[in-house]
Design an enzyme around this catalytic site. Structure first.
Site, PDB file in Angstrom:
ATOM      1  N   HIS A  38       0.820  -1.209   0.000  1.00 20.90           N
ATOM      2  CA  HIS A  38       0.000   0.000   0.000  1.00 20.90           C
ATOM      3  C   HIS A  38       0.856   1.263   0.000  1.00 20.90           C
ATOM      4  O   HIS A  38       1.996   1.258   0.469  1.00 20.90           O
ATOM      5  CB  HIS A  38      -0.902   0.025   1.242  1.00 20.90           C
ATOM      6  CG  HIS A  38      -2.197  -0.676   1.068  1.00 20.90           C
ATOM      7  ND1 HIS A  38      -3.404  -0.049   1.270  1.00 20.90           N
ATOM      8  CD2 HIS A  38      -2.490  -1.941   0.692  1.00 20.90           C
ATOM      9  CE1 HIS A  38      -4.392  -0.908   1.040  1.00 20.90           C
ATOM     10  NE2 HIS A  38      -3.849  -2.061   0.692  1.00 20.90           N
ATOM     11  N   GLY A 106      -5.514  -3.686  -8.361  1.00 21.68           N
ATOM     12  CA  GLY A 106      -5.217  -2.498  -7.565  1.00 21.68           C
ATOM     13  C   GLY A 106      -6.416  -1.685  -7.120  1.00 21.68           C
ATOM     14  O   GLY A 106      -7.567  -1.974  -7.441  1.00 21.68           O
ATOM     15  N   GLU A 107      -6.097  -0.618  -6.350  1.00 21.28           N
ATOM     16  CA  GLU A 107      -7.100   0.309  -5.836  1.00 21.28           C
ATOM     17  C   GLU A 107      -6.642   1.744  -6.060  1.00 21.28           C
ATOM     18  O   GLU A 107      -5.441   2.047  -5.974  1.00 21.28           O
ATOM     19  CB  GLU A 107      -7.330   0.107  -4.325  1.00 21.28           C
ATOM     20  CG  GLU A 107      -7.753  -1.277  -3.915  1.00 21.28           C
ATOM     21  CD  GLU A 107      -6.563  -2.124  -3.479  1.00 21.28           C
ATOM     22  OE1 GLU A 107      -5.488  -1.558  -3.182  1.00 21.28           O
ATOM     23  OE2 GLU A 107      -6.701  -3.355  -3.460  1.00 21.28           O
ATOM     24  N   ASN A 110      -4.146   3.578  -3.603  1.00 21.00           N
ATOM     25  CA  ASN A 110      -2.691   3.467  -3.671  1.00 21.00           C
ATOM     26  C   ASN A 110      -2.100   3.940  -4.990  1.00 21.00           C
ATOM     27  O   ASN A 110      -0.962   4.402  -5.028  1.00 21.00           O
ATOM     28  CB  ASN A 110      -2.290   2.004  -3.445  1.00 21.00           C
ATOM     29  CG  ASN A 110      -2.784   1.485  -2.126  1.00 21.00           C
ATOM     30  OD1 ASN A 110      -2.483   2.032  -1.087  1.00 21.00           O
ATOM     31  ND2 ASN A 110      -3.586   0.427  -2.168  1.00 21.00           N
ATOM     32  N   GLY A 173     -14.016 -13.079 -10.722  1.00 25.02           N
ATOM     33  CA  GLY A 173     -15.024 -13.471 -11.693  1.00 25.02           C
ATOM     34  C   GLY A 173     -14.411 -14.251 -12.832  1.00 25.02           C
ATOM     35  O   GLY A 173     -13.216 -14.572 -12.814  1.00 25.02           O
ATOM     36  N   SER A 175     -13.487 -13.568 -15.999  1.00 28.19           N
ATOM     37  CA  SER A 175     -12.381 -13.025 -16.794  1.00 28.19           C
ATOM     38  C   SER A 175     -11.074 -13.037 -16.021  1.00 28.19           C
ATOM     39  O   SER A 175     -10.023 -13.413 -16.556  1.00 28.19           O
ATOM     40  CB  SER A 175     -12.708 -11.604 -17.272  1.00 28.19           C
ATOM     41  OG  SER A 175     -12.939 -10.742 -16.175  1.00 28.19           O
ATOM     42  N   THR A 190     -10.139 -13.198  -1.536  1.00 26.05           N
ATOM     43  CA  THR A 190     -10.283 -12.827  -0.123  1.00 26.05           C
ATOM     44  C   THR A 190     -11.626 -13.241   0.462  1.00 26.05           C
ATOM     45  O   THR A 190     -11.917 -12.932   1.612  1.00 26.05           O
ATOM     46  CB  THR A 190     -10.112 -11.304   0.056  1.00 26.05           C
ATOM     47  OG1 THR A 190     -11.043 -10.618  -0.788  1.00 26.05           O
ATOM     48  CG2 THR A 190      -8.693 -10.883  -0.301  1.00 26.05           C
ATOM     49  N   LYS A 241     -15.772  -3.539  -5.360  1.00 30.35           N
ATOM     50  CA  LYS A 241     -16.201  -2.551  -6.347  1.00 30.35           C
ATOM     51  C   LYS A 241     -16.138  -1.146  -5.765  1.00 30.35           C
ATOM     52  O   LYS A 241     -15.853  -0.179  -6.477  1.00 30.35           O
ATOM     53  CB  LYS A 241     -17.610  -2.867  -6.843  1.00 30.35           C
ATOM     54  CG  LYS A 241     -17.677  -4.078  -7.765  1.00 30.35           C
ATOM     55  CD  LYS A 241     -19.068  -4.264  -8.350  1.00 30.35           C
ATOM     56  CE  LYS A 241     -19.091  -5.442  -9.321  1.00 30.35           C
ATOM     57  NZ  LYS A 241     -20.434  -5.651  -9.897  1.00 30.35           N
TER      58      LYS A 241
END
Length: 320
Positions: A38, A106-107, A110, A173, A175, A190, A241
């Protein structure tokens, strides 16, 4: 037997303490040490976020037995994928082949520190290209790559472990499960969801490692544990999401301002009852995961947790 891991959570602990906890966790008997990567903590209350790869290098040198893993690194914004391959191979050498490169899309939390956060479709395209770059470099190939998002005119990683660093890809999912099966050597999730395991198997990943992570808060006082989880971990229930797009700890604080203590405690077992913590771990085992890393919520409680885990928790988990 399922591999039992310990999470070096950089959002709640400083760099020197993380190395100390890694050494203690290995001595306690944990099979694997996984590290988050992070730039920011999720919430200000967590209070830390050292550079994961510097800490991983120190942990690789300070330990000798436990497997190591990034859980997980995003190779699309903060880091160019060619550089990710280089540093993963370096940790592979330092650890004598004990390192697995965990990767995810990622998010915003970060990655926005180096520029705008791409929309989700673009992120997925970038992540696919990143895997196409990292995999051959880890394998010792000289790479020339030209894509829609990344260019690698010429790259070769000189220092690599004897066995190429394995990769595991976070999936949620069809893909992403397909990407994990095509490019990686394992899958990361997770949630204890057997559906994602089945998707991965159907895409060609059968027989490969499945890495999960479960959060708990052990302590002698259940009420105090519930307060710690609410203070530091209430973001966890947002779902990915939401978590992928919020930009900073203030946004996570605003998004979780109406989350109640009991809401968080329903999802994270709290207190001294070893049975509750074992059952949370067992959910991943029953879903088909082969490696499960425990997050002990609360930076100050790690030494106490590790002593308790050695004496009470790990013997129970070995029975599963």
């Amino acid at each position: 037997m399922v591999s039992v891991g310990y999470t070096l959570m950089c959002e709640q602990t400083g760099p020197k303490q993380l190395v100390d906890h890694a050494v203690r966790a290995e001595a306690a008997g944990f099979d694997q040490l996984v590290m988050s990567d992070h730039y920011y903590p999720w919430l200000d209350a967590q209070g830390h976020s050292p550079y994961a790869w510097s800490v991983l290098g120190a942990v690789a040198h300070a330990t000798s037995r436990a497997e190591l893993m990034s859980f997980v690194t995003c190779p699309i914004r903060r880091y160019h994928p060619a550089v990710v391959a280089q540093k993963a191979s370096t940790i592979g050498v330092l650890s004598d082949g004990r390192f697995t490169l965990g990767l995810g899309a990622g998010e915003n939390l970060n990655e926005h520190v180096v520029g705008g956060w791409p929309h989700v479709q673009q992120r997925h395209e970038m992540f696919s290209e990143a895997l196409q770059i990292i995999r051959p470099l880890l394998n010792g190939e000289t790479l020339t790559f030209s894509g829609n998002h990344f260019d690698v005119p010429d790259a070769f990683v000189w220092d690599r472990p004897e066995r190429p660093v394995p990769m595991a890809v976070a999936a949620s999912g069809p893909s992403s499960a397909a990407l994990a099966a095509e490019y990686a050597d394992g899958i990361v999730a997770t949630e204890p969801d057997s559906r994602i395991i089945q998707l991965y198997d159907d895409a060609g990943g059968a027989g490969q490692p499945r890495y999960g992570q479960v959060a708990i808060c052990y302590g002698p006082d259940e009420a105090e544990c519930r307060k710690i989880v609410h203070d530091q971990f209430r973001w966890f229930g947002n779902g990915w999401k939401v978590n992928a797009d919020l930009p900073d700890p203030d946004a996570f604080a605003a998004a979780t301002q109406f989350v109640r203590e009991e809401d968080v405690a329903d999802g994270v077992p709290c207190g001294p009852d070893v049975d509750r913590h074992v059952e949370a771990f067992r959910a991943f085992v029953d879903a088909g995961f082969t490696h499960v890393a425990i997050v002990q919520v609360g930076g100050d409680s790690q030494p106490m947790f590790l002593d308790w885990a050695q004496e009470q928790l790990l013997p129970r988990l070995r029975e599963l």
